[in-house]
Design a protein around this motif. Structure first.
Motif, PDB file in Angstrom:
ATOM      1  N   UNK B 158       0.825  -1.211   0.000  1.00 14.18           N
ATOM      2  CA  UNK B 158       0.000   0.000   0.000  1.00 14.18           C
ATOM      3  C   UNK B 158       0.862   1.265   0.000  1.00 14.18           C
ATOM      4  N   UNK B 159       1.972   1.213   0.727  1.00 16.94           N
ATOM      5  CA  UNK B 159       2.879   2.371   0.740  1.00 16.94           C
ATOM      6  C   UNK B 159       3.367   2.668  -0.680  1.00 16.94           C
ATOM      7  N   UNK B 160       3.796   1.620  -1.361  1.00 20.28           N
ATOM      8  CA  UNK B 160       4.249   1.793  -2.745  1.00 20.28           C
ATOM      9  C   UNK B 160       3.119   2.266  -3.652  1.00 20.28           C
ATOM     10  N   UNK B 161       1.901   1.761  -3.425  1.00 20.22           N
ATOM     11  CA  UNK B 161       0.769   2.183  -4.252  1.00 20.22           C
ATOM     12  C   UNK B 161       0.561   3.693  -4.165  1.00 20.22           C
ATOM     13  N   UNK B 162       0.640   4.228  -2.950  1.00 25.24           N
ATOM     14  CA  UNK B 162       0.459   5.679  -2.793  1.00 25.24           C
ATOM     15  C   UNK B 162       1.499   6.444  -3.608  1.00 25.24           C
ATOM     16  N   UNK B 163       2.748   6.007  -3.478  1.00 19.14           N
ATOM     17  CA  UNK B 163       3.854   6.679  -4.168  1.00 19.14           C
ATOM     18  C   UNK B 163       3.719   6.529  -5.687  1.00 19.14           C
ATOM     19  N   UNK B 164       3.484   5.311  -6.111  1.00 14.85           N
ATOM     20  CA  UNK B 164       3.467   5.048  -7.558  1.00 14.85           C
ATOM     21  C   UNK B 164       2.293   5.735  -8.255  1.00 14.85           C
ATOM     22  N   UNK B 165       1.128   5.675  -7.640  1.00 12.87           N
ATOM     23  CA  UNK B 165      -0.035   6.302  -8.278  1.00 12.87           C
ATOM     24  C   UNK B 165       0.114   7.825  -8.267  1.00 12.87           C
ATOM     25  N   UNK B 166       0.683   8.353  -7.192  1.00 17.59           N
ATOM     26  CA  UNK B 166       0.990   9.786  -7.182  1.00 17.59           C
ATOM     27  C   UNK B 166       1.908  10.140  -8.350  1.00 17.59           C
ATOM     28  N   UNK B 167       2.954   9.361  -8.536  1.00 17.10           N
ATOM     29  CA  UNK B 167       3.918   9.673  -9.596  1.00 17.10           C
ATOM     30  C   UNK B 167       3.303   9.469 -10.980  1.00 17.10           C
ATOM     31  N   UNK B 421       3.214  12.063  -0.498  1.00 20.29           N
ATOM     32  CA  UNK B 421       3.089  10.608  -0.656  1.00 20.29           C
ATOM     33  C   UNK B 421       4.294   9.885  -0.067  1.00 20.29           C
ATOM     34  N   UNK B 422       5.482  10.486  -0.170  1.00 18.61           N
ATOM     35  CA  UNK B 422       6.690   9.856   0.368  1.00 18.61           C
ATOM     36  C   UNK B 422       6.665   9.830   1.897  1.00 18.61           C
ATOM     37  N   UNK B 428       4.128   5.491   7.478  1.00 17.10           N
ATOM     38  CA  UNK B 428       3.205   4.362   7.636  1.00 17.10           C
ATOM     39  C   UNK B 428       3.919   3.023   7.521  1.00 17.10           C
ATOM     40  N   UNK B 429       5.027   2.997   6.771  1.00 16.13           N
ATOM     41  CA  UNK B 429       5.742   1.731   6.553  1.00 16.13           C
ATOM     42  C   UNK B 429       6.179   1.091   7.865  1.00 16.13           C
ATOM     43  N   UNK B 430       6.313   1.910   8.897  1.00 20.64           N
ATOM     44  CA  UNK B 430       6.748   1.379  10.199  1.00 20.64           C
ATOM     45  C   UNK B 430       5.781   0.305  10.709  1.00 20.64           C
ATOM     46  N   UNK B 431       4.515   0.407  10.346  1.00 21.94           N
ATOM     47  CA  UNK B 431       3.569  -0.642  10.778  1.00 21.94           C
ATOM     48  C   UNK B 431       3.980  -1.992  10.211  1.00 21.94           C
ATOM     49  N   UNK B 432       4.079  -2.049   8.903  1.00 21.77           N
ATOM     50  CA  UNK B 432       4.396  -3.333   8.257  1.00 21.77           C
ATOM     51  C   UNK B 432       5.793  -3.817   8.633  1.00 21.77           C
ATOM     52  N   UNK B 433       6.757  -2.900   8.644  1.00 21.71           N
ATOM     53  CA  UNK B 433       8.137  -3.298   8.950  1.00 21.71           C
ATOM     54  C   UNK B 433       8.267  -3.779  10.390  1.00 21.71           C
ATOM     55  N   UNK B 434       7.558  -3.124  11.297  1.00 20.49           N
ATOM     56  CA  UNK B 434       7.642  -3.554  12.693  1.00 20.49           C
ATOM     57  C   UNK B 434       7.000  -4.924  12.864  1.00 20.49           C
ATOM     58  N   UNK B 435       5.930  -5.208  12.119  1.00 20.53           N
ATOM     59  CA  UNK B 435       5.342  -6.555  12.190  1.00 20.53           C
ATOM     60  C   UNK B 435       6.353  -7.617  11.752  1.00 20.53           C
TER      61      UNK B 435
END
Lengths: 481, 481
Positions: B158-167, B421-422, B428-435
């Motif tokens: 999802x983090x990448x989706x935000x960045x990629x769709x923004x770009x 977006x970045x 937000x990536x901290x959620x997934x990475x911390x899991x």
């Protein structure tokens, strides 16, 4: 009571081999021979015969507080400084005692002292590198109780040495972690044992102390470090040049280790440490030297803030902070958090400090911190109820007195030391382990189990006497083991 | 000014493809067609046309505060609840506006709204799982500015989706991290930029908020969770059953990310997270149910305290705490520590709180905390100097107002969003990475570089206007890049 040193019962994990008898030439565990004849006169068995190794600022403070505790004879003192010895001899005479014999002239003079003197206890307050060699020599020389300053050990090998020599000789070593005896810390221990905070989940602690003026000696704004410097700056600052990890973890981890029953029903399993960049000491040098000063060539390996996360066998996490290179007010950054409540001990140690706050569900006003003072007064530990008035003149707000009183009481009554070789090893190990983890960018490293599995069955014992016995539900689970 | 939506300049990393013109049937980037004829009347170009997706408690608050900010037209609102739509329509009419069109009837009604309406901005305040699908749909539908609630994303994908769709679209998405606009947080930003704390070394933050009564809806002491429950308890508590990591990192990491110039001269490199055991929610269920209640069957994966250590490219470390299952007073646990001083922001957000303390070397009394208030008043941010009185009635002590004011100002003036977006992705990536890290017992995991190397050259831009410009030495270094 009769004088008989043979009565000193060994309470270590491994039964000891007995201590040098009076007036005999004995061979101890490690084959050393010594004559003990001078101890042959009848003496009061309640008087603890103590030798001090290292009587700089800290050691001299210990002599002073030990005399205040009373019931001791300062038999001998050892230091590189004849001036320090003269001072302490005067201090002892002034207190009504006989001048202790002084040993000096070499960094190894302590070996002579251990060989010559009959001692019930030795107290070691020397630079970090000497703690373990001296504690080991003391145990090997047959001294039944050795107290060693913090941190007890610098490397994992030293941690194992403390444990192994304790087990081999049956002689005991106590890590003299005075913060375990701080008044608020002991009141919180009562609250923990009474389950006021519920099941413990998470703890924090640290050493947040601006040591720039300790790592360097500062005189008229001129700074010095290492051999050129005075006092602790002769050696303490040098660790910050070579090492990058939590150099001084036990002031925080001692109390937290006690709360979490580490080595006695629980243990540290793994840790991960990260160090920030190192800027504080370089800036300090820059602020206190001229442009061409050679001190500006020094690079410091120690990151300004080193943070360590520890996972315990019972599922608790601990955060330990080492913060000694930057300007800030002093704190040990305590937090104890359970299913029912939380203590934040971020003051300087005085329990009236605004940084001391407590919240207990159902008792505190919702969403609102209580000032800790009322809680801490209510759960004041028996040691402080009994001796608080006498203690308050002593070092570090009285905790040194309370600690030494507990130590000498242990020696006098031939008990198990309250903070033992396993505690010394586990708490101090954080230094070496954090250096490994920092070097790997924060990778996990494993704690050795210094108890070799005994932690599962050992029971909490630190400062158990007094007004607030352990909650029955905790006692019940402890007694399943 | 003329009405011409073509004038909306794309400021994203990749130039956009232009937005739907007025009264035309257009094909947007992703091939969707839509008619825009109803927008053909002459209108004030300074009025921002907004659609709201999600008008529960949070979304309704945003409508209210947006109306207070002014200069907007609430064009449409979308929610599963017709009652919520009725309420908001009344609110808008009461404020002097025209009733916004309501979209409801399906979780996908927002797609209809995005297809039908001409909007300058969309604000999304829905359950976490919907943030990214809706933000992406909004950008793809050609809406130039999308504001999305925190945390923006739940997974790395999802983090990448935000960045990629923004770009890809050139349309912008702003993470609506209101704490970046908290009055003390913005004053501290001024102090950071003016180098009052010196070079930053170490920061702390967290979400220390007892959410037991939010994860469960509580009615007459009866508790409910999931489909049976009310409000956030319908979905928020469920994350604690399935996930074990820092579920909500951005309230803390937003401000710290700004202070440390994350994505704009610095970046998060690695993290390590440890979770404590999970007891709080199970105990909460036990305390609020009878012996045979099926809720007692639920096991919660979320450790009560999740701690995350982050290492940054510039050598700083950050400690992030997630603490939502245990009784305690609210705090975001801020600390900002540099070579000259330190801020401890452990209050509830009010800058007069006793938990707000500052120490600055050479200015504070040695070894003594200053109450932060005087410092914060002195460095009060321009946004609050200008709008503080108006803001104070708004949500969360006024920070929602200040944030929405900044958002609408950005939209109206076709600027780059202040939190992009970045930022949304990195925080937000901290959620997934911390899991991931928790699942591996605290092992290190790497942050993706969502900027694809652009962080090296990008310049800090958040809330740069006002009385306290960046210190010249910082500006100089920034301008080397």
């Amino acid at each position: 009571m009769k004088t008989n040193r043979r009565e000193f019962v060994k309470t270590g994990t491994v039964a000891g081999l007995g201590i040098a008898g009076i007036g005999l030439t004995v061979t101890n565990t490690f084959g050393q021979k010594r004559a003990k004849s001078k101890d042959a006169i009848i003496r009061d068995p309640n008087i603890v015969r103590v030798g001090f190794i290292g009587i700089g600022g800290r050691g001299t403070g210990h002599v002073h507080d030990s005399l205040t505790v009373g019931g001791i004879e300062v038999v001998s003192v050892c230091d590189l400084s004849q001036e320090a010895i003269d001072n302490v001899q005067k201090m002892v005479i002034k207190s009504g005692g006989k001048a202790p014999k002084g040993y000096t002239g070499s960094p190894h003079a302590f070996e002579q002292m251990l060989k010559n003197e009959v001692l019930d206890a030795v107290i070691i307050a020397t630079p970090w590198d000497w703690h373990v060699p001296m504690a080991i020599a003391s145990m090997k020389a047959g001294v039944p109780y050795t107290g060693v300053e913090v941190s007890a050990a610098n490397t994992l090998e030293e941690c194992w040495d403390l444990v192994n020599v304790h087990e081999q000789t049956g002689n005991q070593v106590m890590i003299m972690e005075n913060v375990c005896y701080r008044r608020d810390v002991m009141a919180i221990l009562n609250m923990v044992r009474k389950n006021i905070f519920g099941e413990l989940i998470h703890c924090r602690c640290g050493y947040e102390h601006d040591l720039r003026g300790v790592k360097f000696s500062v005189d008229d704004d001129e700074i010095k470090i290492g051999k050129e410097a005075e006092s602790e700056a002769q050696w303490r600052g040098l660790h910050s040049i070579k090492r990058n990890g939590d150099l001084y973890p036990t002031h925080g981890l001692g109390p937290i280790g006690i709360y979490l029953d580490i080595n006695k029903g629980n243990r540290f399993l793994t840790l991960s440490s990260m160090a920030s960049k190192s800027r504080g000491l370089k800036k300090f040098v820059s602020d206190h030297t001229k442009k061409d000063d050679t001190y500006r060539e020094i690079n410091f390996n120690l990151g300004d803030i080193v943070t360590t996360m520890i996972k315990c066998a019972n599922g608790e996490t601990i955060i330990v902070t080492h913060d000694t290179n930057l300007p800030r007010p002093y704190s040990l950054g305590f937090r104890v958090q359970g299913t029912n409540g939380i203590w934040k001990g971020e003051g300087g140690g005085d329990w009236t400090d605004a940084g001391e706050q407590i919240y207990v569900e159902g008792q505190s006003k919702e969403h609102t911190w209580d000032k800790a003072e009322e809680w801490l007064k209510k759960y004041d530990h028996q040691y402080w109820r009994d001796k608080g008035d006498q203690a308050t003149g002593g070092g570090h707000g009285g905790m040194d007195f309370i600690m030494l009183n507990d130590f000498f009481d242990t020696v006098r009554n031939k008990k198990q030391v309250p903070l033992d070789a396993y505690d010394a090893a586990a708490w101090s190990a954080v230094s070496a382990l954090s250096e490994m983890s920092v070097a790997r960018g924060g990778a996990l490293v494993d704690f050795p189990d210094f108890t070799r599995g005994q932690w599962i069955k050992r029971h909490p014992s630190f400062a158990k006497d007094g007004k607030f016995p352990t909650a029955p539900e905790r006692e019940y689970i402890e007694n399943l083991f």
